[in-house]
Design a protein around this motif. Structure first.
Motif, PDB file in Angstrom:
ATOM      1  N   GLY A  26       0.852  -1.201   0.052  1.00 49.66           N
ATOM      2  CA  GLY A  26       0.030   0.088   0.096  1.00 49.66           C
ATOM      3  C   GLY A  26       0.806   1.342  -0.001  1.00 49.66           C
ATOM      4  O   GLY A  26       0.438   2.221  -0.706  1.00 49.66           O
ATOM      5  N   ALA A  27       2.028   1.358   0.636  1.00 48.22           N
ATOM      6  CA  ALA A  27       2.920   2.445   0.980  1.00 48.22           C
ATOM      7  C   ALA A  27       3.516   2.602  -0.529  1.00 48.22           C
ATOM      8  O   ALA A  27       3.781   3.715  -1.039  1.00 48.22           O
ATOM      9  CB  ALA A  27       3.898   2.303   1.821  1.00 48.22           C
ATOM     10  N   ALA A  28       3.717   1.589  -1.136  1.00 48.19           N
ATOM     11  CA  ALA A  28       4.713   1.623  -2.241  1.00 48.19           C
ATOM     12  C   ALA A  28       3.738   2.168  -3.564  1.00 48.19           C
ATOM     13  O   ALA A  28       3.984   3.015  -4.187  1.00 48.19           O
ATOM     14  CB  ALA A  28       5.116   0.325  -2.767  1.00 48.19           C
ATOM     15  N   GLY A  29       2.217   1.675  -3.213  1.00 48.35           N
ATOM     16  CA  GLY A  29       1.228   1.989  -4.292  1.00 48.35           C
ATOM     17  C   GLY A  29       0.912   3.740  -4.168  1.00 48.35           C
ATOM     18  O   GLY A  29       0.679   4.333  -5.257  1.00 48.35           O
ATOM     19  N   ARG A  30       1.108   4.096  -3.108  1.00 46.90           N
ATOM     20  CA  ARG A  30       0.943   5.464  -2.682  1.00 46.90           C
ATOM     21  C   ARG A  30       1.738   6.551  -3.498  1.00 46.90           C
ATOM     22  O   ARG A  30       1.653   7.482  -3.704  1.00 46.90           O
ATOM     23  CB  ARG A  30       0.828   5.689  -1.106  1.00 46.90           C
ATOM     24  CG  ARG A  30       0.835   7.132  -0.785  1.00 46.90           C
ATOM     25  CD  ARG A  30      -0.614   7.836  -0.978  1.00 46.90           C
ATOM     26  NE  ARG A  30      -0.692   9.165  -0.493  1.00 46.90           N
ATOM     27  CZ  ARG A  30      -0.355  10.296  -1.490  1.00 46.90           C
ATOM     28  NH1 ARG A  30      -0.136  10.055  -2.590  1.00 46.90           N
ATOM     29  NH2 ARG A  30      -0.534  11.345  -1.000  1.00 46.90           N
ATOM     30  N   ALA A  31       2.863   5.885  -3.525  1.00 46.53           N
ATOM     31  CA  ALA A  31       3.885   6.757  -4.467  1.00 46.53           C
ATOM     32  C   ALA A  31       3.633   7.081  -5.928  1.00 46.53           C
ATOM     33  O   ALA A  31       4.060   7.760  -6.573  1.00 46.53           O
ATOM     34  CB  ALA A  31       5.397   5.929  -4.604  1.00 46.53           C
ATOM     35  N   PHE A  32       2.570   6.318  -6.476  1.00 46.63           N
ATOM     36  CA  PHE A  32       2.156   6.769  -7.771  1.00 46.63           C
ATOM     37  C   PHE A  32       1.244   7.869  -7.702  1.00 46.63           C
ATOM     38  O   PHE A  32       0.743   8.339  -8.858  1.00 46.63           O
ATOM     39  CB  PHE A  32       1.445   5.586  -8.365  1.00 46.63           C
ATOM     40  CG  PHE A  32       2.203   4.461  -8.738  1.00 46.63           C
ATOM     41  CD1 PHE A  32       3.246   4.629  -9.817  1.00 46.63           C
ATOM     42  CD2 PHE A  32       2.694   3.219  -7.849  1.00 46.63           C
ATOM     43  CE1 PHE A  32       4.352   3.861 -10.176  1.00 46.63           C
ATOM     44  CE2 PHE A  32       3.692   2.297  -8.051  1.00 46.63           C
ATOM     45  CZ  PHE A  32       4.340   2.544  -9.180  1.00 46.63           C
ATOM     46  N   TYR A  33       0.719   8.229  -6.651  1.00 49.48           N
ATOM     47  CA  TYR A  33      -0.441   9.328  -6.473  1.00 49.48           C
ATOM     48  C   TYR A  33       0.577  10.674  -6.069  1.00 49.48           C
ATOM     49  O   TYR A  33       0.864  10.689  -4.705  1.00 49.48           O
ATOM     50  CB  TYR A  33      -1.547   9.193  -5.630  1.00 49.48           C
ATOM     51  CG  TYR A  33      -2.337   8.158  -6.258  1.00 49.48           C
ATOM     52  CD1 TYR A  33      -3.235   8.033  -7.138  1.00 49.48           C
ATOM     53  CD2 TYR A  33      -2.038   6.716  -5.841  1.00 49.48           C
ATOM     54  CE1 TYR A  33      -3.851   7.228  -7.794  1.00 49.48           C
ATOM     55  CE2 TYR A  33      -2.723   5.579  -6.350  1.00 49.48           C
ATOM     56  CZ  TYR A  33      -3.710   5.925  -7.314  1.00 49.48           C
ATOM     57  OH  TYR A  33      -4.568   4.889  -7.972  1.00 49.48           O
TER      58      TYR A  33
END
Length: 153
Positions: A26-33
């Motif tokens: 989830g934290a890694a996916g947040r980097a795309f926003y």
């Protein structure tokens, strides 16, 4: 009894590893926003020129003063350059009620801790006849927007 306890502890251990893994995903996916700072727009419309009386009119929503001198307009920030307090028009000068800075009618510093003059903002008449201010663009202290009798620049 002991095997039942071990089974529960294994379940808790595997569950915590799974939760940590999902948290990292989830934290890694947040980097795309991207982090976006939502600020109010720097360009905004005020009232029509004919709606302002001669003199200094405080616009609380934008913390600025619209100054009308017959058919000439200019806009001065009401934000003190010391610590961001809202200055007040006292008839002949701007005063900061918090820290005692005083400014001339053109926004230059008379006294106090304020390090620089009040900002003057670029002002135009929009196509639909309203005063439009760009608070991101400073103008010279001798700037005046001349508006005709029908409210057109």
């Amino acid at each position: 009894m002991d095997s039942e306890r071990r089974r529960i502890l294994r379940f808790i251990g595997k569950g915590s590893v799974l939760a940590a893994f999902l948290g990292q995903i989830g934290a890694a996916g947040r980097a795309f926003y991207p982090n976006v700072l939502y600020e109010p727009p720097s360009r905004f419309k005020l009232k029509r020129p004919n709606d302002y009386p001669d003199g200094y009119t405080f616009v609380e929503a934008h913390r600025l003063f619209v100054i009308r001198q017959k058919e000439a307009f200019h806009v001065i920030s009401a934000i003190c350059t010391h610590l961001g307090c809202t200055v007040q028009w006292k008839g002949t000068e701007f005063d900061c009620p918090c820290h005692g800075s005083r400014f001339n009618p053109d926004g230059t510093v008379i006294s106090g801790p304020a390090p620089r003059p009040l900002d003057w903002f670029a002002t135009i008449v929009s196509p639909d006849g309203f005063l439009e201010v760009d608070s991101a663009t400073d103008v010279a202290r001798d700037f005046r927007l001349l508006v005709g009798e029908k409210g057109k620049a």
